[in-house]
Design an enzyme around this catalytic site. Structure first.
Site, mmCIF file in Angstrom:
data_model
loop_
_atom_site.group_PDB
_atom_site.id
_atom_site.type_symbol
_atom_site.label_atom_id
_atom_site.label_comp_id
_atom_site.label_asym_id
_atom_site.label_seq_id
_atom_site.Cartn_x
_atom_site.Cartn_y
_atom_site.Cartn_z
ATOM 1 N N LYS A 65 -63.633 59.229 -12.320
ATOM 2 C CA LYS A 65 -64.089 57.887 -11.274
ATOM 3 C C LYS A 65 -65.377 57.529 -11.529
ATOM 4 O O LYS A 65 -66.251 58.273 -11.640
ATOM 5 C CB LYS A 65 -63.632 58.349 -9.801
ATOM 6 C CG LYS A 65 -63.228 56.937 -8.840
ATOM 7 C CD LYS A 65 -61.743 56.764 -9.383
ATOM 8 C CE LYS A 65 -61.381 55.313 -8.407
ATOM 9 N NZ LYS A 65 -60.071 55.229 -8.498
HETATM 10 P P1 NAD Z 1 -59.797 45.393 -3.740
HETATM 11 O O1 NAD Z 1 -61.266 45.632 -3.599
HETATM 12 O O2 NAD Z 1 -58.932 44.605 -4.553
HETATM 13 O O3 NAD Z 1 -59.191 45.508 -2.190
HETATM 14 C C1 NAD Z 1 -59.801 46.039 -0.998
HETATM 15 C C2 NAD Z 1 -58.936 45.652 0.226
HETATM 16 O O4 NAD Z 1 -59.386 46.121 1.377
HETATM 17 C C3 NAD Z 1 -59.834 44.116 0.365
HETATM 18 O O5 NAD Z 1 -58.619 43.192 0.913
HETATM 19 C C4 NAD Z 1 -60.948 44.221 1.631
HETATM 20 O O6 NAD Z 1 -61.053 43.300 2.335
HETATM 21 C C5 NAD Z 1 -60.049 45.492 2.407
HETATM 22 N N1 NAD Z 1 -61.081 46.302 3.053
HETATM 23 C C6 NAD Z 1 -62.060 46.685 3.017
HETATM 24 N N2 NAD Z 1 -62.607 47.289 3.813
HETATM 25 C C7 NAD Z 1 -61.848 47.248 4.907
HETATM 26 C C8 NAD Z 1 -61.701 47.842 6.289
HETATM 27 N N3 NAD Z 1 -62.849 48.518 6.843
HETATM 28 N N4 NAD Z 1 -60.601 47.562 6.856
HETATM 29 C C9 NAD Z 1 -59.545 46.860 6.298
HETATM 30 N N5 NAD Z 1 -59.600 46.209 5.273
HETATM 31 C C10 NAD Z 1 -60.798 46.639 4.274
HETATM 32 O O7 NAD Z 1 -59.274 46.885 -3.928
HETATM 33 P P2 NAD Z 1 -58.043 47.495 -4.486
HETATM 34 O O8 NAD Z 1 -58.236 47.574 -5.766
HETATM 35 O O9 NAD Z 1 -56.979 46.744 -3.922
HETATM 36 O O10 NAD Z 1 -58.012 49.026 -3.914
HETATM 37 C C11 NAD Z 1 -57.622 49.296 -2.553
HETATM 38 C C12 NAD Z 1 -57.279 50.663 -2.363
HETATM 39 O O11 NAD Z 1 -56.329 51.082 -3.704
HETATM 40 C C13 NAD Z 1 -58.628 51.674 -2.960
HETATM 41 O O12 NAD Z 1 -58.215 52.824 -2.140
HETATM 42 C C14 NAD Z 1 -58.240 51.955 -4.461
HETATM 43 O O13 NAD Z 1 -58.928 53.417 -4.549
HETATM 44 C C15 NAD Z 1 -56.764 52.182 -4.316
HETATM 45 N N6 NAD Z 1 -56.276 52.037 -5.748
HETATM 46 C C16 NAD Z 1 -56.332 51.018 -6.201
HETATM 47 C C17 NAD Z 1 -55.842 50.880 -7.682
HETATM 48 C C18 NAD Z 1 -55.987 49.642 -8.583
HETATM 49 O O14 NAD Z 1 -55.367 49.552 -9.231
HETATM 50 N N7 NAD Z 1 -56.666 48.647 -8.231
HETATM 51 C C19 NAD Z 1 -55.051 51.881 -8.241
HETATM 52 C C20 NAD Z 1 -54.789 52.923 -7.206
HETATM 53 C C21 NAD Z 1 -55.303 53.163 -6.300
#
Ligand code: NAD
Length: 425
Positions: free
Chosen positions: A112
């Site tokens: 990561k």
């Molecule tokens: P992103 O940046 O696209 O979206 C994150 C979202 O969370 C946004 O809508 C943001 O406004 C919201 N957010 C941030 N802080 C917040 C809070 N305090 N309360 C409520 N909402 C809040 O990120 P993403 O890629 O969608 O990732 C989200 C989660 O999924 C993370 O934990 C990431 O590690 C995990 N993840 C992502 C992927 C991927 O392919 N992008 C894969 C596996 C896991």
């Protein structure tokens, strides 16, 4: 900031990852030395680097790249841009990547990366300069056969295109397989952007069918986080006929007990500042804390770590939690939810759709042979359901919750492969 968010800030994700690991590894008969080896990251890089801002000031940023384990293959894991990034968070996320890749049988280890920055306060040009400089600083650590980054919170396909271009410039030729989650026109895969959210819904749908819920319209779903994962989870759930009653992002939540019009929400966020939900007019505003405690059947936390803690676990009314985010539930909350009969599909299974299609993208890039979206989605479904079956079997065998079962399955694979490879020299 609410009470729940304040409490969450004090929880160290790496300690959570280690607690989960200790719980699972206790069921396995691995040599003591291998158990210890798997607790630690293999290598860690911290970089401090200057970036020229639009106003000509120079600002120094700190970034990380951590390889947790490379026994099963090159390490794989996203890059996060957020003010809250720190080394322990990156370590936890790298460790979860090791288990996730092993669980879905990908030939990858876990890694990561992250940079401490607020991407929502930076211009596109500043983000490009930051990304290119960070990519150069971690150049030593990444390679198409050694460590392959992907998007995570605060980064996206464009970020990956800049990293791919920067790496390619230093090599003198194009290296698409250096990152996954790229735009399609520079070697990305069909279906990658949607894959994590799609995988969340595949897992949710599987549990519900096995539990005899065959009328999606009667199942009320609440989704926390409306970024990459949450958006596509809500969209795919809606497409399958589920009733998505609440969504939220960092600006707050929106609720309609009769079901939100997800197409209308997407239309709104397409043009809103930073594609955020703030001011969405066609639903009742709620807080993130209210969303988590909402009367619903399925809760999909798709934002960030430590959202469900011992402070609020007793308030959860959903009978099923599907973890789109990494590490949204603490071990204390796990115990409370288990006692209350709430089923959790753990992050390393529920959000593994992203890394699975990343793997497909990497394979396609190395072979310069690209699949259509139907093929990608068919293979994604196959990989996730196979892993799902294996977790259910382990759960029955050991009589444990689904998170522990998923971790047991994964740790057994990595531990077994470590043993088979032998200890060098
Ligand atoms: P992103 O940046 O696209 O979206 C994150 C979202 O969370 C946004 O809508 C943001 O406004 C919201 N957010 C941030 N802080 C917040 C809070 N305090 N309360 C409520 N909402 C809040 O990120 P993403 O890629 O969608 O990732 C989200 C989660 O999924 C993370 O934990 C990431 O590690 C995990 N993840 C992502 C992927 C991927 O392919 N992008 C894969 C596996 C896991």
């Amino acid at each position: 900031m609410g009470l729940q968010a304040k409490a969450a800030e004090h929880i160290n994700p790496y300690e959570v990852a280690l607690q989960q690991y200790d719980r699972a590894v206790a069921y396995l008969d691995l040599p003591k030395g291998i158990v210890e080896f798997l607790r630690y990251p293999k290598r860690e890089l911290t970089v401090n680097f200057p970036v020229r801002l639009d106003n000509d000031d120079i600002k120094v940023f700190t970034g990380y790249r951590v390889h947790h384990n490379t026994v099963l293959g090159p390490s794989k894991g996203g890059i996060r841009y957020a003010p809250s990034v720190d080394l322990d968070e990156v370590r936890a996320l790298a460790m979860w990547m090791t288990w996730k890749c092993a669980l879905v049988n990908l030939p990858y280890g876990g890694a990561k990366g992250g940079v401490i920055c607020d991407p929502y306060q930076m211009s596109e040009a500043e983000l490009e300069r930051l990304t290119r400089r960070y990519a150069t600083e971690i150049n030593l650590f990444i390679s198409p056969h050694g460590d392959i980054p992907a998007p995570d919170m605060g980064t996206n396909a464009q970020t990956m295109a800049w990293i791919m271009d920067t790496y390619s410039m230093t090599m003198g030729y194009s290296v698409p397989a250096i990152v996954t989650g790229k735009p399609i026109n520079v070697g990305g895969s069909q279906g990658r952007t949607e894959a994590t959210g799609r995988g969340v819904v595949i897992c949710m749908d599987e549990v519900l069918h096995r539990r005899g819920y065959n009328r999606p319209a009667d199942v009320r779903v609440a989704v926390q986080g409306f970024g990459n994962v949450g958006t596509y989870a809500a969209k795919h759930a809606d497409e399958l006929g589920y009733c998505v009653i609440a969504i939220s992002d960092v600006t707050g939540g929106y609720y309609n007990p009769k079901g939100l019009d997800i197409d209308d929400v997407l239309h709104y966020t397409a043009d809103s500042p930073h594609h955020q939900l703030a001011g969405y007019p066609h639903a009742e505003p709620i807080t993130n804390a209210e969303l988590l405690a909402l009367g619903c059947d399925v809760l999909a936390p798709c934002a960030l770590e430590n959202q469900i803690t011992e402070e609020n676990a007793r308030d959860i009314k959903a009978f099923l939690i599907v973890e789109g985010a990494n590490g949204p539930t603490t071990p204390e909350a796990d115990d409370i939810l288990f006692e209350n009969g709430v089923q959790i599909v753990p992050d390393i299974l529920a959000n593994a759709g992203g890394v699975t299609v990343s793997y497909f993208e990497w394979v396609q890039g190395l072979q310069s042979f690209f699949w259509d979206v139907e093929e990608v989605n068919r293979q994604l479904q196959r990989v996730l359901i196979k892993a799902f079956d294996e977790v259910y079997r382990t759960q029955t065998q050991f009589g444990v919750d689904m998170r522990t079962a998923a971790q047991i399955t994964a740790i057994q694979r990595v531990g077994g492969a470590t043993h088979t490879r032998g200890i060098y020299p």
